[in-house]
Design a protein around this motif. Structure first.
Motif, PDB file in Angstrom:
ATOM      1  N   ILE A  24     -10.358   6.069  -7.292  1.00  0.00           N
ATOM      2  CA  ILE A  24      -9.737   5.384  -6.157  1.00  0.00           C
ATOM      3  C   ILE A  24      -8.538   4.643  -6.741  1.00  0.00           C
ATOM      4  CG2 ILE A  24     -10.033   3.667  -4.333  1.00  0.00           C
ATOM      5  CD1 ILE A  24     -13.089   4.371  -4.448  1.00  0.00           C
ATOM      6  N   LEU A  25      -7.335   4.996  -6.269  1.00  0.00           N
ATOM      7  CA  LEU A  25      -6.107   4.541  -6.912  1.00  0.00           C
ATOM      8  C   LEU A  25      -5.530   3.241  -6.360  1.00  0.00           C
ATOM      9  CD1 LEU A  25      -4.451   8.069  -7.124  1.00  0.00           C
ATOM     10  CD2 LEU A  25      -5.614   6.826  -8.957  1.00  0.00           C
ATOM     11  N   VAL A  26      -6.051   2.740  -5.241  1.00  0.00           N
ATOM     12  CA  VAL A  26      -5.550   1.488  -4.662  1.00  0.00           C
ATOM     13  C   VAL A  26      -6.712   0.554  -4.371  1.00  0.00           C
ATOM     14  CG1 VAL A  26      -3.426   2.447  -3.686  1.00  0.00           C
ATOM     15  CG2 VAL A  26      -5.501   2.515  -2.354  1.00  0.00           C
ATOM     16  N   GLU A  27      -6.415  -0.720  -4.299  1.00  0.00           N
ATOM     17  CA  GLU A  27      -7.421  -1.741  -4.034  1.00  0.00           C
ATOM     18  C   GLU A  27      -7.628  -1.919  -2.533  1.00  0.00           C
ATOM     19  OE1 GLU A  27      -9.163  -3.508  -6.408  1.00  0.00           O
ATOM     20  OE2 GLU A  27      -8.178  -2.203  -7.880  1.00  0.00           O
ATOM     21  N   PHE A  30       4.202   5.230   2.695  1.00  0.00           N
ATOM     22  CA  PHE A  30       4.045   6.638   3.021  1.00  0.00           C
ATOM     23  C   PHE A  30       3.971   7.444   1.735  1.00  0.00           C
ATOM     24  CE2 PHE A  30       6.174  10.762   3.481  1.00  0.00           C
ATOM     25  CZ  PHE A  30       5.311  11.377   4.373  1.00  0.00           C
ATOM     26  N   ASP A  31       3.022   8.358   1.654  1.00  0.00           N
ATOM     27  CA  ASP A  31       2.849   9.281   0.536  1.00  0.00           C
ATOM     28  C   ASP A  31       2.309   8.621  -0.732  1.00  0.00           C
ATOM     29  OD1 ASP A  31       2.910  12.047   0.322  1.00  0.00           O
ATOM     30  OD2 ASP A  31       4.779  12.058  -0.818  1.00  0.00           O
ATOM     31  N   THR A  32       1.788   7.400  -0.629  1.00  0.00           N
ATOM     32  CA  THR A  32       1.149   6.750  -1.771  1.00  0.00           C
ATOM     33  C   THR A  32      -0.163   7.473  -2.079  1.00  0.00           C
ATOM     34  OG1 THR A  32       2.028   4.569  -1.209  1.00  0.00           O
ATOM     35  CG2 THR A  32       0.090   4.616  -2.628  1.00  0.00           C
ATOM     36  N   PRO A  33      -0.390   7.910  -3.321  1.00  0.00           N
ATOM     37  CA  PRO A  33      -1.687   8.512  -3.655  1.00  0.00           C
ATOM     38  C   PRO A  33      -2.792   7.462  -3.508  1.00  0.00           C
ATOM     39  CG  PRO A  33      -0.048   8.980  -5.351  1.00  0.00           C
ATOM     40  CD  PRO A  33       0.545   7.952  -4.441  1.00  0.00           C
ATOM     41  N   ILE A  79       4.542  -4.769  -0.443  1.00  0.00           N
ATOM     42  CA  ILE A  79       4.002  -3.480  -0.844  1.00  0.00           C
ATOM     43  C   ILE A  79       4.163  -3.377  -2.346  1.00  0.00           C
ATOM     44  CG2 ILE A  79       4.267  -0.994  -0.642  1.00  0.00           C
ATOM     45  CD1 ILE A  79       5.230  -1.467   2.214  1.00  0.00           C
ATOM     46  N   SER A  80       3.030  -3.257  -3.028  1.00  0.00           N
ATOM     47  CA  SER A  80       3.090  -3.193  -4.481  1.00  0.00           C
ATOM     48  C   SER A  80       3.553  -1.810  -4.912  1.00  0.00           C
ATOM     49  CB  SER A  80       1.713  -3.494  -5.065  1.00  0.00           C
ATOM     50  OG  SER A  80       0.799  -2.513  -4.646  1.00  0.00           O
ATOM     51  N   GLU A  81       3.912  -1.703  -6.156  1.00  0.00           N
ATOM     52  CA  GLU A  81       4.381  -0.432  -6.695  1.00  0.00           C
ATOM     53  C   GLU A  81       3.308   0.629  -6.498  1.00  0.00           C
ATOM     54  OE1 GLU A  81       6.911   1.497 -10.064  1.00  0.00           O
ATOM     55  OE2 GLU A  81       7.127  -0.489  -9.290  1.00  0.00           O
ATOM     56  N   ALA A  82       3.675   1.731  -5.901  1.00  0.00           N
ATOM     57  CA  ALA A  82       2.738   2.813  -5.626  1.00  0.00           C
ATOM     58  C   ALA A  82       2.439   3.574  -6.906  1.00  0.00           C
ATOM     59  CB  ALA A  82       3.329   3.765  -4.591  1.00  0.00           C
TER      60      ALA A  82
END
Length: 151
Positions: free
Chosen positions: A131-134, A141-144, A60-63
């Motif tokens: 869009i904040l993630v790939e 949990f709670d990752t924007p 899990i990469s840095e959120a």
């Protein structure tokens, strides 16, 4: 309960005719509901050694952190740990893209958790700003997931 027991429980529940299941064991509680769009498991932290992993899992990469809130800017966050997908399948177009206006209840993405595809919906009418993630990225949990502007 161990991860393996939870996974087996979900598989059995998925194949059964049951629509809801709730189990509480000491500090652990799991609720499964086929009528809702999200399956959530919660556990109160208990000091126990972590089980040894025998398979490799994606890291899990840095959120991304949500910066100070602007009045109209908000975030759609992941309700669970899993893998983020922008579309229902690799051949399908993304549910949303930057600039799209989204209605409350509209599906914006999928978070896969334990081989269950959980549709994530907007809780309010909004416009997708970023869009904040790939696609395919592991999220916590709670990752924007999306930066949005309420409309």
């Amino acid at each position: 309960m161990t991860f393996k027991e939870i996974k087996e429980l979900i598989e059995i529940f998925d194949e059964s005719n049951l629509t809801k299941l709730s189990i509480k064991e000491n500090e652990f509680k799991i609720e499964l509901d086929k009528t809702s769009q999200v399956t959530i498991a919660t556990q109160t932290p208990v000091a126990q050694p972590a089980p040894a992993q025998t398979t490799t899992t994606p890291t899990i990469s840095e959120a991304p952190q949500a910066p100070a809130n602007d009045e109209n800017v908000d975030y759609i966050k992941s309700p669970m740990v899993g893998t983020f997908y922008q579309a229902p399948s690799p051949e399908s177009p993304a549910y949303v893209k930057v600039g799209d206006k989204v209605k409350a209840g509209q599906t914006v993405c999928i978070v896969e958790a334990m081989k269950i595809m959980n549709e994530i919906t907007a809780e309010f009418d909004c416009e997708i700003l970023e869009i904040l993630v790939e696609d395919g990225q592991a999220v916590e949990f709670d990752t924007p997931l999306f930066k949005v502007k309420k409309v």
